[in-house]
Design a protein around this motif. Structure first.
Motif, mmCIF file in Angstrom:
data_model
loop_
_atom_site.group_PDB
_atom_site.id
_atom_site.type_symbol
_atom_site.label_atom_id
_atom_site.label_comp_id
_atom_site.label_asym_id
_atom_site.label_seq_id
_atom_site.Cartn_x
_atom_site.Cartn_y
_atom_site.Cartn_z
ATOM 1 N N ARG A 299 0.828 -1.218 0.000
ATOM 2 C CA ARG A 299 0.000 0.000 0.000
ATOM 3 C C ARG A 299 0.852 1.253 0.000
ATOM 4 O O ARG A 299 0.430 2.308 -0.466
ATOM 5 C CB ARG A 299 -0.911 0.008 1.228
ATOM 6 N N HIS A 300 2.041 1.159 0.585
ATOM 7 C CA HIS A 300 2.932 2.314 0.698
ATOM 8 C C HIS A 300 4.286 1.975 0.094
ATOM 9 O O HIS A 300 4.702 0.816 0.092
ATOM 10 C CB HIS A 300 3.101 2.720 2.163
ATOM 11 N N GLU A 301 4.954 3.021 -0.406
ATOM 12 C CA GLU A 301 6.242 2.823 -1.065
ATOM 13 C C GLU A 301 7.159 3.983 -0.713
ATOM 14 O O GLU A 301 6.716 5.120 -0.533
ATOM 15 C CB GLU A 301 6.052 2.739 -2.575
ATOM 16 N N ALA A 302 8.447 3.691 -0.557
ATOM 17 C CA ALA A 302 9.431 4.729 -0.270
ATOM 18 C C ALA A 302 10.743 4.383 -0.955
ATOM 19 O O ALA A 302 11.009 3.227 -1.297
ATOM 20 C CB ALA A 302 9.639 4.873 1.228
ATOM 21 N N GLU A 303 11.574 5.402 -1.146
ATOM 22 C CA GLU A 303 12.851 5.253 -1.836
ATOM 23 C C GLU A 303 13.978 5.434 -0.837
ATOM 24 O O GLU A 303 13.934 6.330 0.020
ATOM 25 C CB GLU A 303 12.953 6.304 -2.943
ATOM 26 N N VAL A 304 15.004 4.589 -0.918
ATOM 27 C CA VAL A 304 16.156 4.659 -0.030
ATOM 28 C C VAL A 304 17.136 5.715 -0.541
ATOM 29 O O VAL A 304 17.517 5.711 -1.717
ATOM 30 C CB VAL A 304 16.863 3.291 0.050
ATOM 31 N N LEU A 305 17.564 6.610 0.372
ATOM 32 C CA LEU A 305 18.568 7.609 0.029
ATOM 33 C C LEU A 305 19.933 7.153 0.530
ATOM 34 O O LEU A 305 20.052 6.290 1.399
ATOM 35 C CB LEU A 305 18.211 8.958 0.650
ATOM 36 N N ALA A 306 20.994 7.771 0.016
ATOM 37 C CA ALA A 306 22.358 7.349 0.336
ATOM 38 C C ALA A 306 22.708 7.551 1.810
ATOM 39 O O ALA A 306 23.598 6.875 2.340
ATOM 40 C CB ALA A 306 23.354 8.103 -0.545
ATOM 41 N N ASP A 307 22.024 8.473 2.497
ATOM 42 C CA ASP A 307 22.336 8.725 3.905
ATOM 43 C C ASP A 307 21.486 7.879 4.861
ATOM 44 O O ASP A 307 21.518 8.070 6.069
ATOM 45 C CB ASP A 307 22.160 10.207 4.241
#
Length: 371
Positions: A299-307
């Protein structure tokens, strides 16, 4: 103060418990389990409807002149328990309706902080023969810390595992000590009238101590605490004023096989595992910047950042903060909420944290090994 004793681990000391505790160093026990006299106030023998005598508790050690004398005795032994107990230790006291409320008030007066009262519900209680009261089918345990801010031990995961992975409740359904476990005297009678089942002590010791810890029992009786402690890789100090009971306890414990491998004494407790930040997972390359995380229902999605932060639309923050805001929840365990594609299926990102912990453990073992 009595003469100072060396800490006699895994032994039974014979004598008055208050006098013996005065000889023990302060803060020498990690936990105390006490099964003091009930003060039953019996006025005569108890008989069944067929007029046979009930083998109850009528020993001299259970008789006190009045409540005042019982309270003075209780205050004396609890005061010594408090002195001998470590600040991060805990006290367990078991009793019946005859004495547990008086004990509870006194231990609070002495500064102990009650954590739980646990009901031991007996699977096979003695019936009420006269039919004038309810069947007395339980005893009460008080579990207390040394104060409201004490950092007492509670092995939550172990208790949950014992209960088929369900949080353990404060009512414990266990049978009385019967059959082969019930110790007998030479004439076939009960060796001790109030022998507790080992399952009860097993649970108490497992809940509130670590392997190698010291459990003090000021009313040792026939040694149930010592037997359970030995099986679980803990030490004990047993105090018993009756030499006959003490001898029975020593023989009983000598026959108990010690724990074969100390590593079996307690499984890992999650709250004590090394802290791993999510950024360490990214640094180790287990998840790359730009990887997409989803909840288990997609249902939810997020993107991983380098930090090590996550981005979901306009939201930016830790795995916990972004997970909570997306759900409109006050908090969120991001390690179990967020999932990644692993081998073609979604898996919680906690698997990456566990991989790092396992690698750290291997490195620590290698560093400690002789070269």
């Amino acid at each position: 103060m009595g003469k100072t004793l060396d800490i006699a681990l895994d032994r039974v000391l014979v004598g008055d418990c208050v006098a013996l505790m005065r000889g023990l160093p302060p803060a020498s026990a990690h936990a105390v389990f006490a099964d003091p006299p009930y003060n039953l106030q019996l006025k005569g023998e108890l008989h069944r409807p067929d007029n046979s005598r009930v083998d109850g508790v009528d020993d001299a050690w259970d008789r006190f002149a009045d409540f005042k004398s019982y309270d003075a005795f209780t205050r004396a032994w609890l005061s010594e328990c408090r002195r001998v107990l470590r600040k991060d230790g805990s006290l367990w006291v078991i009793g019946s309706y005859h004495n547990i409320f008086r004990i509870g008030a006194i231990l609070q007066d002495l500064g102990f902080w009650i954590l739980n009262d646990v009901i031991w519900r007996k699977a096979n209680p003695m019936p009420n023969f006269r039919g004038r009261r309810f069947t007395n089918a339980h005893e009460t345990l008080i579990w207390a810390a040394t104060g409201p801010d004490a950092r007492y031990r509670f092995n939550y995961e172990a208790m949950k595992a014992l209960n088929e992975d369900v949080q353990m409740r404060s009512d414990w359904f266990l049978p009385l000590c019967t059959g082969a476990e019930r110790l007998k005297a030479a004439d076939g009678s009960k060796a001790h009238p109030t022998q507790k089942p080992e399952a009860l002590l097993y649970r108490v010791i497992m809940a509130s101590t670590m392997p190698g810890d010291v459990v003090l029992d000021p009313f040792f009786g026939t040694g149930t605490t010592g037997a359970a402690a030995k099986k679980l890789g803990r030490h004990f100090i047993g105090l018993e004023r009756d030499a006959t009971y003490a001898a029975i306890a020593e023989a009983r414990i000598a026959a108990v096989a010690p724990l074969a491998d100390p590593a079996l004494a307690l499984g890992p407790q999650k709250r004590e595992e090394p802290r791993i930040p999510f950024g360490a997972v990214v640094e180790a390359g287990l998840l790359r910047p730009g990887a997409r995380l989803r909840d288990s229902h997609r249902r939810h999605e997020a993107e991983v950042l380098a930090d090590g932060r996550l981005r979901a639309g306009s939201l930016l923050g830790s795995i916990h903060k972004v997970g909570a805001e997306l759900q409109g929840a006050p908090s969120c365990n991001g390690w179990t909420f967020w999932h990644a594609e692993v081998g073609g299926r979604l898996a919680p990102i906690d698997i990456f944290r566990q991989r790092l912990r396992a690698a750290q453990a291997r490195d620590a073992t290698a560093a400690a090994a002789p070269h």
